[in-house]
Design a protein around this motif. Structure first.
Motif, PDB file in Angstrom:
ATOM      1  N   ASP A  26      24.121 -25.570  -5.767  1.00 28.11           N
ATOM      2  CA  ASP A  26      24.865 -26.772  -5.428  1.00 28.11           C
ATOM      3  C   ASP A  26      26.349 -26.477  -5.505  1.00 28.11           C
ATOM      4  N   PRO A  27      26.963 -25.995  -4.422  1.00 24.83           N
ATOM      5  CA  PRO A  27      28.343 -25.590  -4.502  1.00 24.83           C
ATOM      6  C   PRO A  27      29.258 -26.780  -4.695  1.00 24.83           C
ATOM      7  N   ALA A  28      30.313 -26.569  -5.476  1.00 28.20           N
ATOM      8  CA  ALA A  28      31.291 -27.624  -5.579  1.00 28.20           C
ATOM      9  C   ALA A  28      32.680 -27.081  -5.642  1.00 28.20           C
ATOM     10  N   SER A  29      33.366 -26.987  -6.747  1.00 27.35           N
ATOM     11  CA  SER A  29      34.785 -26.696  -6.710  1.00 27.35           C
ATOM     12  C   SER A  29      35.125 -25.305  -7.182  1.00 27.35           C
ATOM     13  N   ASP A  30      36.295 -24.811  -6.806  1.00 31.51           N
ATOM     14  CA  ASP A  30      36.759 -23.498  -7.223  1.00 31.51           C
ATOM     15  C   ASP A  30      38.126 -23.692  -7.835  1.00 31.51           C
ATOM     16  N   THR A  31      38.308 -23.218  -9.033  1.00 30.96           N
ATOM     17  CA  THR A  31      39.402 -23.556  -9.925  1.00 30.96           C
ATOM     18  C   THR A  31      39.253 -25.022 -10.154  1.00 30.96           C
ATOM     19  N   GLY A  32      38.119 -25.292 -10.341  1.00 36.69           N
ATOM     20  CA  GLY A  32      37.198 -26.248 -10.130  1.00 36.69           C
ATOM     21  C   GLY A  32      36.206 -25.971  -9.083  1.00 36.69           C
ATOM     22  N   ARG A  33      35.670 -24.804  -8.927  1.00 31.38           N
ATOM     23  CA  ARG A  33      34.591 -24.637  -7.956  1.00 31.38           C
ATOM     24  C   ARG A  33      33.294 -24.831  -8.701  1.00 31.38           C
ATOM     25  N   THR A  34      32.570 -25.890  -8.397  1.00 24.98           N
ATOM     26  CA  THR A  34      31.315 -26.175  -9.091  1.00 24.98           C
ATOM     27  C   THR A  34      30.172 -25.769  -8.209  1.00 24.98           C
ATOM     28  N   ARG A  35      29.270 -24.955  -8.698  1.00 25.34           N
ATOM     29  CA  ARG A  35      28.113 -24.635  -7.892  1.00 25.34           C
ATOM     30  C   ARG A  35      26.892 -24.680  -8.767  1.00 25.34           C
ATOM     31  N   ALA A  36      25.856 -25.168  -8.223  1.00 23.79           N
ATOM     32  CA  ALA A  36      24.642 -25.149  -8.982  1.00 23.79           C
ATOM     33  C   ALA A  36      24.123 -23.743  -8.952  1.00 23.79           C
ATOM     34  N   ALA A  37      23.740 -23.228 -10.012  1.00 20.28           N
ATOM     35  CA  ALA A  37      23.284 -21.905 -10.013  1.00 20.28           C
ATOM     36  C   ALA A  37      22.059 -21.753  -9.194  1.00 20.28           C
ATOM     37  N   GLY A  38      21.953 -20.672  -8.431  1.00 16.82           N
ATOM     38  CA  GLY A  38      20.742 -20.493  -7.680  1.00 16.82           C
ATOM     39  C   GLY A  38      19.577 -20.480  -8.605  1.00 16.82           C
ATOM     40  N   GLN A 139      31.899 -20.623 -16.016  1.00 15.41           N
ATOM     41  CA  GLN A 139      32.462 -19.278 -16.029  1.00 15.41           C
ATOM     42  C   GLN A 139      33.912 -19.330 -15.579  1.00 15.41           C
ATOM     43  N   LEU A 140      34.804 -18.747 -16.398  1.00 13.71           N
ATOM     44  CA  LEU A 140      36.211 -18.584 -16.021  1.00 13.71           C
ATOM     45  C   LEU A 140      36.361 -17.200 -15.416  1.00 13.71           C
ATOM     46  N   GLN A 141      36.936 -17.136 -14.209  1.00 12.67           N
ATOM     47  CA  GLN A 141      37.013 -15.875 -13.496  1.00 12.67           C
ATOM     48  C   GLN A 141      38.338 -15.750 -12.777  1.00 12.67           C
ATOM     49  N   PHE A 142      38.411 -14.804 -11.827  1.00  8.49           N
ATOM     50  CA  PHE A 142      39.692 -14.437 -11.209  1.00  8.49           C
ATOM     51  C   PHE A 142      40.397 -15.629 -10.589  1.00  8.49           C
ATOM     52  N   PHE A 143      39.699 -16.374  -9.740  1.00  7.57           N
ATOM     53  CA  PHE A 143      40.334 -17.501  -9.060  1.00  7.57           C
ATOM     54  C   PHE A 143      39.938 -18.829  -9.667  1.00  7.57           C
ATOM     55  N   GLY A 144      39.952 -18.928 -10.988  1.00  6.01           N
ATOM     56  CA  GLY A 144      39.722 -20.208 -11.631  1.00  6.01           C
ATOM     57  C   GLY A 144      38.410 -20.282 -12.361  1.00  6.01           C
ATOM     58  N   GLY A 145      37.659 -21.371 -12.141  1.00  3.08           N
ATOM     59  CA  GLY A 145      36.436 -21.599 -12.889  1.00  3.08           C
ATOM     60  C   GLY A 145      35.297 -22.056 -12.015  1.00  3.08           C
ATOM     61  N   VAL A 146      34.080 -21.873 -12.532  1.00  2.00           N
ATOM     62  CA  VAL A 146      32.873 -22.286 -11.824  1.00  2.00           C
ATOM     63  C   VAL A 146      31.957 -23.000 -12.800  1.00  2.00           C
ATOM     64  N   SER A 147      31.534 -24.209 -12.448  1.00  2.00           N
ATOM     65  CA  SER A 147      30.516 -24.927 -13.203  1.00  2.00           C
ATOM     66  C   SER A 147      29.217 -24.834 -12.423  1.00  2.00           C
ATOM     67  N   GLU A 148      28.212 -24.206 -12.999  1.00  2.00           N
ATOM     68  CA  GLU A 148      26.959 -23.966 -12.288  1.00  2.00           C
ATOM     69  C   GLU A 148      25.959 -25.084 -12.600  1.00  2.00           C
ATOM     70  N   ILE A 149      25.888 -26.037 -11.681  1.00  2.00           N
ATOM     71  CA  ILE A 149      25.001 -27.192 -11.819  1.00  2.00           C
ATOM     72  C   ILE A 149      23.718 -26.883 -11.059  1.00  2.00           C
ATOM     73  N   GLU A 150      22.579 -27.038 -11.722  1.00  2.00           N
ATOM     74  CA  GLU A 150      21.339 -26.511 -11.185  1.00  2.00           C
ATOM     75  C   GLU A 150      20.612 -27.436 -10.218  1.00  2.00           C
ATOM     76  N   LYS A 151      21.043 -28.677 -10.100  1.00  2.00           N
ATOM     77  CA  LYS A 151      20.378 -29.585  -9.170  1.00  2.00           C
ATOM     78  C   LYS A 151      21.415 -30.391  -8.406  1.00  2.00           C
ATOM     79  N   GLU A 152      20.960 -30.925  -7.280  1.00  2.00           N
ATOM     80  CA  GLU A 152      21.841 -31.702  -6.421  1.00  2.00           C
ATOM     81  C   GLU A 152      21.885 -33.159  -6.862  1.00  2.00           C
TER      82      GLU A 152
END
Length: 437
Positions: A26-38, A139-152
């Protein structure tokens, strides 16, 4: 399976079937990029040691706010060093009296900035948990952060809120830092730090509000289109293509804006080192946005097709046999019944184990009359009984929770329906994803 132990033609199962299916993301924001983890594949084993400070696949575990692990990826140290170097150069012009200590101040700024990014991600996480959406990690990484949300999200309204809270918190932080600037002397270390944090959080908020996936603004656009059309897939397609347009705009526009001085900087020569650096940065940002938009489309297609994965239609017919039944006799019974699997039962007919197909194939034909099925069976453990009604994402979640090669499929009454092979699920998954859109 026939008496040779080889699987029969798959026409008997209603679908061809999934390898380690990468479940929905579930992709969302980058540096606030939120994605549901596959989704983890059904066969995947639990991750390794995650004690504090230990390195894992996500980086270094720093803590578990609200029960969600927060990792710092190795790439963060690269960007922290870059921020320290660049901000240190600015401090040399603004506060030359600091000397070498300016790099210590710059390092503090880098850490404080990523703490702000963490607050942005925690906003997404809290909203997701509020809507009972599981969050795998931050996860905090090179271009900001990722919140891995597992469902839509279940509704466009929740999707909009889930995406908006991140930039909103960044705007709030920018306001807090702006208020702090009013309380300190300008031109001092605290004043410069607060100004830098105010500007950086404002940039994070504005950037993430751009209306294209995988940014938060893209998820907000997706929610709006979803609300208007009633179709989440339509919203995803629209937001993903806007995201690809943004990627091209960043690739071409950012170097041109820098070259002309439109961003408030001094104009640069197209062939100069600064111009090359800007072009490289634009290319990296554009690649991240383009790739994220493409992943959003792929995951939306996956989620749209997941309902095709049904335990009932993927299950192989099975015959019950007692533990001391010779393998050759068990295979003969299965062949006569048109079944493709064997279930070991006790004296009163209760299932106790599932015979592994790979084990059958490994027994030479001349030895099968002397080998009991019990020696080839896997005992039924907790989680290895699958309801025939499970389908889609629920089915993948269930298989992921208890990795195995075969599962016993039962009706709601407890009656044996058949055996579900992970290999069959994998093939069905791949076939579903390969169908034209």
């Amino acid at each position: 399976m026939d008496e040779s132990g080889k699987p029969q033609d798959p026409e008997e199962s209603a679908h061809p079937q999934p390898p380690n299916p990468p479940g929905p993301s579930d992709p969302a924001s980058d540096t606030g990029r939120t994605r549901a983890a596959g989704q983890r594949p059904p066969k995947q084993q639990p991750s390794g040691n995650t004690r504090r400070g230990r390195r894992t696949g996500g980086g270094i575990l720093m803590g578990r706010p609200f029960g969600v692990p927060v990792y710092v990826a190795p790439s963060w140290f690269v960007v922290a060093a870059l921020i320290t170097w660049v901000f240190g150069g600015q401090l040399e012009r603004i506060l030359p009296e600091l000397g070498a200590a300016r790099y210590l101040v710059s390092l503090f700024f880098a850490v404080a900035f990523y703490a702000s990014v963490l607050v942005h991600e925690l906003a997404h996480t809290i909203a997701a948990l509020r809507y009972e959406l599981p969050v795998r990690r931050i996860q905090l990484q090179f271009f900001g952060g990722v919140s891995e949300i597992e469902k839509e999200s279940e509704t466009p309204g929740r999707e909009f809120v889930l995406a908006f809270v991140g930039p909103l918190l960044s705007l709030v932080l920018a306001g807090v830092f702006y208020g702090g600037m009013k309380l300190v002397e300008p031109g001092t270390v605290p004043g410069v730090l607060l100004a830098g944090l105010m500007i950086s959080n404002l940039i994070v908020a504005v950037f993430n509000l751009l209306p294209g996936l995988p940014l938060d603004g893209g998820r907000m656009l997706r929610a709006v289109v979803w609300k208007i059309t009633g179709k989440p897939m339509t919203g995803t397609v629209a937001a993903a293509w806007v995201g690809r347009g943004l990627a091209m705009a960043v690739l071409i526009g950012l170097p041109l804006l820098t070259h002309t001085g439109a961003l408030g900087n001094a104009p640069t020569d197209l062939g100069g080192a600064d111009s090359i650096t800007d072009a490289l940065l634009a290319a990296i940002l554009a690649a991240i946005i383009w790739t994220g938009a493409g992943n959003s489309l792929r995951m939306a297609r996956l989620r749209e097709r997941l309902p095709d994965l049904q335990a009932r239609t993927l299950t192989r017919r099975a015959v019950p046999v007692e533990a001391d039944t010779p393998l050759s006799e068990a295979l003969r019974r299965a062949n006569d019944a048109g079944a493709r699997a064997l279930v070991v039962v006790d004296r009163v007919g209760r299932p106790t184990a599932v015979v592994r197909e790979t084990a059958i194939v490994g027994v030479p034909e001349h030895r099968r009359p002397w080998v009991a099925v019990s020696g080839l069976a896997q005992d039924l453990k907790d989680g290895m009984r699958v309801s025939a009604e499970l389908a889609g994402e629920d089915l993948l979640d269930y298989l992921r929770a208890t990795p195995a090669t075969e599962y016993l499929v039962v009706e709601e009454t407890g009656e044996i329906y058949g055996v579900l092979s992970t290999a069959d699920v994998e093939r069905a998954f791949v076939a579903a994803m390969a169908r034209p859109s």
